[in-house]
Design a protein around this motif. Structure first.
Motif: not given
Length: 78
Positions: A27, A30-32
């Motif tokens: 993970e 930036d959440g990607s």
């Protein structure tokens, strides 16, 4: 962008002691998600469904079923 955490058990915990077969999921800040897998772009490009596309900077990577299934518990719902 930084790696925040591994999703699922490490390759060693999945039985990779040689370090040569190490698919992994991370993970990002930036959440990607970032995936380490086998590049299968050439083999799978022509197999993509008609409504799927890949930009020149994108690659199709393959991870083992076990890698994804064992990571399932760590994948956030949102």
């Amino acid at each position: 962008m930084k790696i925040i955490r591994r999703i699922g058990p490490s390759p060693r915990k999945r039985g990779s002691i040689s370090g040569e077969t190490c698919p992994d999921i991370f993970e990002l800040s930036d959440g990607s998600f970032a995936i380490i897998g086998t590049d299968a772009t050439e083999a799978l490009q022509d197999e993509l469904p008609a409504d799927a596309a890949r930009a020149d900077h994108e690659r199709i990577v393959v991870i083992s079923r076990e890698t994804l299934i064992r990571a399932k518990a760590d994948i956030p719902d949102r």
